[in-house]
Design a protein around this motif. Structure first.
Motif, PDB file in Angstrom:
ATOM      1  N   ALA A  26     -10.378   9.275  -2.803  1.00 34.60           N
ATOM      2  CA  ALA A  26     -10.280   9.255  -1.342  1.00 34.60           C
ATOM      3  C   ALA A  26      -9.619   7.940  -0.952  1.00 34.60           C
ATOM      4  O   ALA A  26      -9.802   6.917  -1.622  1.00 34.60           O
ATOM      5  CB  ALA A  26     -11.669   9.354  -0.729  1.00 34.60           C
ATOM      6  N   ASP A  27      -8.831   7.952   0.092  1.00 37.67           N
ATOM      7  CA  ASP A  27      -8.135   6.765   0.599  1.00 37.67           C
ATOM      8  C   ASP A  27      -7.123   6.206  -0.395  1.00 37.67           C
ATOM      9  O   ASP A  27      -6.843   5.006  -0.397  1.00 37.67           O
ATOM     10  CB  ASP A  27      -9.132   5.670   1.012  1.00 37.67           C
ATOM     11  N   SER A  28      -6.552   7.065  -1.238  1.00 39.95           N
ATOM     12  CA  SER A  28      -5.549   6.607  -2.204  1.00 39.95           C
ATOM     13  C   SER A  28      -4.333   5.990  -1.512  1.00 39.95           C
ATOM     14  O   SER A  28      -3.633   5.174  -2.108  1.00 39.95           O
ATOM     15  CB  SER A  28      -5.111   7.752  -3.125  1.00 39.95           C
ATOM     16  N   GLU A  29      -4.132   6.332  -0.248  1.00 38.08           N
ATOM     17  CA  GLU A  29      -2.996   5.753   0.487  1.00 38.08           C
ATOM     18  C   GLU A  29      -3.170   4.250   0.712  1.00 38.08           C
ATOM     19  O   GLU A  29      -2.213   3.545   1.038  1.00 38.08           O
ATOM     20  CB  GLU A  29      -2.758   6.478   1.819  1.00 38.08           C
ATOM     21  N   ASP A  30      -4.383   3.735   0.529  1.00 40.15           N
ATOM     22  CA  ASP A  30      -4.634   2.297   0.684  1.00 40.15           C
ATOM     23  C   ASP A  30      -4.390   1.507  -0.602  1.00 40.15           C
ATOM     24  O   ASP A  30      -4.369   0.276  -0.586  1.00 40.15           O
ATOM     25  CB  ASP A  30      -6.080   2.054   1.129  1.00 40.15           C
ATOM     26  N   SER A  81       0.845  -1.195   0.000  1.00 39.29           N
ATOM     27  CA  SER A  81       0.000   0.000   0.000  1.00 39.29           C
ATOM     28  C   SER A  81       0.883   1.248   0.000  1.00 39.29           C
ATOM     29  O   SER A  81       2.020   1.227   0.486  1.00 39.29           O
ATOM     30  CB  SER A  81      -0.932   0.001   1.213  1.00 39.29           C
ATOM     31  N   VAL A  82       0.341   2.304  -0.532  1.00 42.04           N
ATOM     32  CA  VAL A  82       1.071   3.564  -0.602  1.00 42.04           C
ATOM     33  C   VAL A  82       1.535   3.979   0.784  1.00 42.04           C
ATOM     34  O   VAL A  82       2.670   4.430   0.965  1.00 42.04           O
ATOM     35  CB  VAL A  82       0.192   4.663  -1.251  1.00 42.04           C
ATOM     36  N   ASN A  83       0.689   3.794   1.804  1.00 41.21           N
ATOM     37  CA  ASN A  83       1.045   4.258   3.152  1.00 41.21           C
ATOM     38  C   ASN A  83       2.027   3.341   3.878  1.00 41.21           C
ATOM     39  O   ASN A  83       2.564   3.743   4.910  1.00 41.21           O
ATOM     40  CB  ASN A  83      -0.206   4.524   3.990  1.00 41.21           C
ATOM     41  N   THR A  84       2.286   2.138   3.379  1.00 40.00           N
ATOM     42  CA  THR A  84       3.272   1.260   4.036  1.00 40.00           C
ATOM     43  C   THR A  84       4.477   0.991   3.139  1.00 40.00           C
ATOM     44  O   THR A  84       5.325   0.179   3.488  1.00 40.00           O
ATOM     45  CB  THR A  84       2.643  -0.086   4.447  1.00 40.00           C
ATOM     46  N   LEU A  85       4.551   1.662   2.018  1.00 39.79           N
ATOM     47  CA  LEU A  85       5.608   1.432   1.042  1.00 39.79           C
ATOM     48  C   LEU A  85       6.969   1.835   1.603  1.00 39.79           C
ATOM     49  O   LEU A  85       7.129   2.935   2.123  1.00 39.79           O
ATOM     50  CB  LEU A  85       5.301   2.256  -0.212  1.00 39.79           C
ATOM     51  N   VAL A 139       4.534   8.906  -5.930  1.00 38.09           N
ATOM     52  CA  VAL A 139       3.953   9.062  -4.592  1.00 38.09           C
ATOM     53  C   VAL A 139       4.125  10.510  -4.105  1.00 38.09           C
ATOM     54  O   VAL A 139       3.196  11.088  -3.534  1.00 38.09           O
ATOM     55  CB  VAL A 139       4.558   8.042  -3.601  1.00 38.09           C
ATOM     56  N   ASP A 140       5.287  11.089  -4.348  1.00 35.42           N
ATOM     57  CA  ASP A 140       5.503  12.494  -3.980  1.00 35.42           C
ATOM     58  C   ASP A 140       4.501  13.409  -4.692  1.00 35.42           C
ATOM     59  O   ASP A 140       3.988  14.369  -4.104  1.00 35.42           O
ATOM     60  CB  ASP A 140       6.928  12.943  -4.320  1.00 35.42           C
TER      61      ASP A 140
END
Length: 164
Positions: free
Chosen positions: A119-123, A16-20, A99-100
Motif C-alpha cells: 500500500a502507498d507504493s507511490e510514496d 517518489s514514484v508519484n513525483t518522478l 513504474v508502468d
C-alpha cells in the motif's frame, strides 16, 4: 546498507514514484534502487497493482510477503538497467517500464513485483546510478552480497540473488 550508503556510493534521484519525472532519469545503463522513505511502514495489499506477466498473477499471499519483508531496511529492491541488445535501453526505459508495471501494464520482466503489493507504493523512492555495462552484473552481485551480510536476506523485492 541504507539510503545514506547508496547516496555516498553515487546513487542520485531519490524521487517518489508519484513525483518522478521520467525525462530527468539518465538514458545510460546502470543500477536502480527502490527505497522506503522515513516513516514508511509496510501494509500489504491483497491484490497487487502490477500487470500480469505471461498469464501469471503477480500477487502473493500475505504470509509470503511478510516472510520476505526485511525489518529496519531502507532498501526494498536493487535492479539493473542494461543497454539492451540494440543499445536503446537503460535506466530511463527500465524505470519507466518498472513504474508502468506497477500501474497494471503487462511487463517485459517479473523483477521487483513485490513492490507493487505494498500500500502507498507511490510514496517509495527511486534512485539510480550510472555504470558501464561491463560493471552492471558485478556491481549488482556486490550490492546483493552486502545486503545479505547486513540483514541476512535479500532486499524485500529481490527474490533471486545476482551472481557474477
Amino acid at each position: 546498507m541504507n539510503k545514506k550508503s547508496l547516496q555516498t556510493d553515487g546513487f542520485t534521484g531519490f524521487r517518489s514514484v508519484n513525483t518522478l519525472d521520467i525525462n530527468r532519469i539518465p538514458q545510460r545503463q546502470g543500477l536502480f534502487a527502490v527505497v522506503r522513505p522515513q516513516g514508511f511502514e509496510p501494509r500489504f495489499l491483497r491484490t497487487s497493482t502490477a500487470g500480469v506477466f505471461k498469464t501469471k498473477n503477480p500477487s502473493l499471499p500475505k504470509d509470503k510477503l511478510t516472510a520476505e519483508w526485511v525489518p529496519n531496511a531502507d532498501i526494498l529492491f536493487i535492479g539493473k538497467a542494461s543497454p539492451g541488445s540494440k543499445g536503446n535501453r537503460g535506466l530511463r526505459r527500465q524505470i519507466s517500464e518498472f513504474v508502468d508495471f506497477g500501474n497494471g501494464l503487462p511487463p517485459g520482466h517479473w523483477d521487483g513485483r513485490l513492490i507493487w503489493q505494498l500500500a502507498d507504493s507511490e510514496d517509495l523512492l527511486l534512485a539510480w546510478k550510472e555504470l558501464p555495462a561491463e560493471q552492471l552484473n558485478p556491481a549488482l552481485a556486490a550490492y546483493h552480497a552486502q545486503f545479505l551480510q547486513a540483514y541476512g536476506k535479500l532486499p524485500f523485492a529481490n527474490l533471486v540473488q545476482a551472481r557474477v
